[in-house]
Design a protein around this motif. Structure first.
Motif, PDB file in Angstrom:
ATOM      1  N   ALA A  58       0.857  -1.184   0.000  1.00 13.00           N
ATOM      2  CA  ALA A  58       0.000   0.000   0.000  1.00 13.00           C
ATOM      3  C   ALA A  58       0.890   1.229   0.000  1.00 13.00           C
ATOM      4  O   ALA A  58       1.865   1.299   0.750  1.00 13.00           O
ATOM      5  CB  ALA A  58      -0.897   0.013   1.235  1.00 13.00           C
ATOM      6  N   CYS A  59       0.579   2.202  -0.860  1.00 13.61           N
ATOM      7  CA  CYS A  59       1.283   3.474  -0.913  1.00 13.61           C
ATOM      8  C   CYS A  59       0.280   4.574  -0.582  1.00 13.61           C
ATOM      9  O   CYS A  59      -0.861   4.533  -1.047  1.00 13.61           O
ATOM     10  CB  CYS A  59       1.890   3.713  -2.289  1.00 13.61           C
ATOM     11  N   PHE A  60       0.693   5.564   0.196  1.00 14.13           N
ATOM     12  CA  PHE A  60      -0.265   6.588   0.598  1.00 14.13           C
ATOM     13  C   PHE A  60       0.432   7.926   0.847  1.00 14.13           C
ATOM     14  O   PHE A  60       1.662   8.000   1.003  1.00 14.13           O
ATOM     15  CB  PHE A  60      -1.035   6.152   1.853  1.00 14.13           C
ATOM     16  N   ASN A  61      -0.357   8.974   0.866  1.00 10.45           N
ATOM     17  CA  ASN A  61       0.111  10.330   1.138  1.00 10.45           C
ATOM     18  C   ASN A  61      -0.036  10.588   2.637  1.00 10.45           C
ATOM     19  O   ASN A  61      -1.149  10.640   3.160  1.00 10.45           O
ATOM     20  CB  ASN A  61      -0.711  11.336   0.324  1.00 10.45           C
ATOM     21  N   THR A 119      -0.790   4.739  -9.591  1.00 10.68           N
ATOM     22  CA  THR A 119       0.485   5.363  -9.265  1.00 10.68           C
ATOM     23  C   THR A 119       0.537   6.803  -9.773  1.00 10.68           C
ATOM     24  O   THR A 119       0.980   7.723  -9.062  1.00 10.68           O
ATOM     25  CB  THR A 119       1.643   4.557  -9.874  1.00 10.68           C
ATOM     26  N   THR A 120       0.080   7.013 -10.993  1.00 11.35           N
ATOM     27  CA  THR A 120       0.074   8.363 -11.565  1.00 11.35           C
ATOM     28  C   THR A 120      -0.802   9.301 -10.746  1.00 11.35           C
ATOM     29  O   THR A 120      -0.411  10.439 -10.436  1.00 11.35           O
ATOM     30  CB  THR A 120      -0.421   8.326 -13.020  1.00 11.35           C
ATOM     31  N   LEU A 121      -1.964   8.840 -10.361  1.00 11.04           N
ATOM     32  CA  LEU A 121      -2.901   9.686  -9.621  1.00 11.04           C
ATOM     33  C   LEU A 121      -2.403   9.990  -8.209  1.00 11.04           C
ATOM     34  O   LEU A 121      -2.577  11.104  -7.705  1.00 11.04           O
ATOM     35  CB  LEU A 121      -4.273   9.018  -9.567  1.00 11.04           C
ATOM     36  N   LEU A 122      -1.779   9.014  -7.567  1.00  5.77           N
ATOM     37  CA  LEU A 122      -1.206   9.284  -6.249  1.00  5.77           C
ATOM     38  C   LEU A 122      -0.061  10.288  -6.363  1.00  5.77           C
ATOM     39  O   LEU A 122       0.060  11.211  -5.557  1.00  5.77           O
ATOM     40  CB  LEU A 122      -0.716   7.986  -5.601  1.00  5.77           C
ATOM     41  N   TRP A 150      -4.552   7.026  -1.151  1.00  6.17           N
ATOM     42  CA  TRP A 150      -4.151   5.657  -0.792  1.00  6.17           C
ATOM     43  C   TRP A 150      -4.399   4.754  -1.990  1.00  6.17           C
ATOM     44  O   TRP A 150      -5.464   4.812  -2.619  1.00  6.17           O
ATOM     45  CB  TRP A 150      -4.966   5.155   0.397  1.00  6.17           C
ATOM     46  N   ILE A 151      -3.404   3.914  -2.316  1.00  7.18           N
ATOM     47  CA  ILE A 151      -3.554   2.984  -3.431  1.00  7.18           C
ATOM     48  C   ILE A 151      -2.832   1.681  -3.093  1.00  7.18           C
ATOM     49  O   ILE A 151      -1.981   1.617  -2.208  1.00  7.18           O
ATOM     50  CB  ILE A 151      -2.964   3.538  -4.748  1.00  7.18           C
ATOM     51  N   SER A 152      -3.182   0.626  -3.829  1.00  8.41           N
ATOM     52  CA  SER A 152      -2.336  -0.562  -3.860  1.00  8.41           C
ATOM     53  C   SER A 152      -1.310  -0.328  -4.969  1.00  8.41           C
ATOM     54  O   SER A 152      -1.610   0.295  -5.986  1.00  8.41           O
ATOM     55  CB  SER A 152      -3.171  -1.814  -4.165  1.00  8.41           C
ATOM     56  N   CYS A 153      -0.079  -0.792  -4.756  1.00 13.41           N
ATOM     57  CA  CYS A 153       0.962  -0.585  -5.766  1.00 13.41           C
ATOM     58  C   CYS A 153       2.034  -1.650  -5.598  1.00 13.41           C
ATOM     59  O   CYS A 153       2.015  -2.410  -4.624  1.00 13.41           O
ATOM     60  CB  CYS A 153       1.572   0.814  -5.648  1.00 13.41           C
ATOM     61  N   GLY A 185       4.257   7.458   2.038  1.00 13.74           N
ATOM     62  CA  GLY A 185       4.298   6.403   3.042  1.00 13.74           C
ATOM     63  C   GLY A 185       3.969   5.066   2.414  1.00 13.74           C
ATOM     64  O   GLY A 185       3.229   5.002   1.425  1.00 13.74           O
ATOM     65  N   ILE A 186       4.526   3.984   2.936  1.00 10.57           N
ATOM     66  CA  ILE A 186       4.182   2.650   2.448  1.00 10.57           C
ATOM     67  C   ILE A 186       3.878   1.755   3.639  1.00 10.57           C
ATOM     68  O   ILE A 186       4.340   1.995   4.757  1.00 10.57           O
ATOM     69  CB  ILE A 186       5.289   2.029   1.574  1.00 10.57           C
TER      70      ILE A 186
END
Length: 443
Positions: free
Chosen positions: A187-190, A279-282, A289-292, A309-310
């Motif tokens: 998970a990748c997030f701001n 990924t582009t949108l994050l 928050w996205i899965s990546c 953050g991951i």
């Protein structure tokens, strides 16, 4: 041809490249010219050998041409080329300490176009010396005769995790490529929008309800991790093994599909075509928050800086997430000269070096080493600690993921079932029957 690293130009007739529409391309040479050059080069090598030129391996200039696959949604832009060059330079710069005469020319290809491009170039003996791609495509390339099997040395065998190595071996025993690095799905997030990452699926929905913008992929391989969280993965794996499913197993699959459909109706949670879009949108701060997969951390770090953050993917009430990790491998091209082939094999062997694997892991903090003797430096990096946890989740679900794991028409067919489901056009029960049928036919 100018090496991409900006080093001195090396002339290589028949492998020269030009840039066309943002993609590096090989310029064709006539077959008679190629043959004459190779005969001349062969005679020169014999003459040098007879004159006891023992330093030939590190004195003769060698240009290795590497075809590198990028995501199917990525444009071959200057940013993409910069990102790719950074990844390759991490390895090549160390290899050049042993072989200072070696330069590497990198060409980028969309994954869907690689097979056709290699067929075209092989007809003119202009194929690459190495292909950097994922394990599934490496096996497909070898099966189609577009690459050569990799001779497995004793060193590479000992320095590659056996569980990872089996993912690049065909049923006939041939090795489709040398595993290079493993990128866990995470998970990748701001961190400006989400202070603490959600640890469960319920918490993920709560984060969205509180205002954070959540993105999920509708691609089967990229959203399958949620089936682990909802304990539907064993039933899907049983279907893939062509086993009869009990009523409870069918209910678990239906429950997973129901969750996906209901999640798409939640506030601030949106499904997208694939993880590349996420990924582009994050990176643009349009999602929080996205899965990546961790191979995107280079790019996201450039865009988000310290706000990135991951974390491991959220678990569920009855199970852990089932991350689909991305295994990158080096496959051998078919059109190398004898010297290019020996250097290509040497590079493939070198990438499993424990010191290299450890140093690169610490430097990039974006992948897990394939060498089983290299410890993941979790105390040195929060990123690596998160990757290790994601890897453990994947290992827990390993056998079931292997049963389902695939690439090509079957995976696309399953994805095509999920698209109408998440938008409410089809129903979970009907989709369950269709999904079981597809998985059973695959076996």
């Amino acid at each position: 041809v100018l090496a991409s690293s900006g080093t001195e130009a090396v002339q290589c007739v028949g492998h020269a490249r030009k840039e066309e529409n943002g993609q590096l391309r090989m310029a064709p040479a006539s077959r008679p010219l190629i043959v004459n050059l190779r005969i001349t080069a062969g005679l020169l090598l014999v003459a040098l050998a007879l004159s006891s030129c023992s330093a030939l391996s590190t004195a003769t200039p060698v240009m290795l041409y590497v075809a590198m696959v990028i995501g199917k949604d990525d444009r071959i832009s200057s940013d993409t080329q910069k990102d790719a060059r950074q990844r390759v330079d991490l390895i090549v710069s160390n290899f050049q300490k042993l072989y200072p005469n070696v330069q590497v020319q990198l060409a980028l290809y969309r994954r869907s176009m690689l097979m056709a491009e290699l067929r075209s170039r092989s007809e003119a003996d202009l194929g690459p010396d190495l292909v950097l791609t994922d394990a599934q495509q490496a096996k497909a390339l070898l099966h189609e005769g577009l690459t050569d099997p990799l001779p497995q040395t004793e060193r590479s065998s000992k320095q590659t995790d056996p569980g990872i190595l089996k993912h690049v071996r065909l049923q006939d025993g041939r090795l489709a490529g040398q595993p290079l690095v493993l990128y866990p799905q995470i998970a990748c997030f701001n961190t400006q929008a989400i202070a603490a990452p959600p640890q469960t699926l319920n918490e993920l929905l709560q984060v969205g309800a509180a205002g954070a913008r959540v993105g999920l992929s509708v691609a089967m391989n990229e959203v399958l991790w949620t089936a682990g969280s909802l304990n539907a993965l064993p039933a899907l794996a049983a279907a893939a093994r062509n086993q009869s499913l009990s009523a409870d197993q069918r209910d678990r699959i239906t429950g997973w599909l129901t969750w996906l459909q209901q999640a798409s109706n939640q506030r601030n949670l949106t499904f997208f075509e694939n993880q590349g879009q996420l990924t582009t949108l994050l990176g643009n701060r349009e999602l929080d928050w996205i899965s990546c997969t961790s191979d995107m951390l280079f790019r996201l770090k450039d865009r988000l800086g310290d706000d990135l953050g991951i974390a491991p993917l959220p678990s569920g009430p009855n199970g852990s997430a089932a991350p689909m990790n991305l295994l990158r491998v080096l496959a051998l091209g078919k059109d190398s000269s004898a010297h290019q082939r020996s250097i290509a094999i040497a590079l493939s062997d070198y990438v499993t070096n424990p010191l290299l694997q450890r140093n690169l892991s610490l430097l990039s903090t974006s992948f897990v080493p394939v060498n089983p003797d290299v410890m993941i430096a979790t105390k040195s990096s929060k990123n690596l600690a998160a990757l290790e946890l994601a890897l453990k989740d994947s290992q827990i679900q390993g056998d079931n993921l292997t049963a389902i794991e695939g690439d090509g028409p079957t995976t696309e067919t399953m994805t095509n079932l999920l698209i109408p489901l998440v938008f409410g056009v089809s129903q979970p029960q009907t989709t369950t029957d269709e999904l079981i049928s597809i998985l059973s036919q695959e076996s």
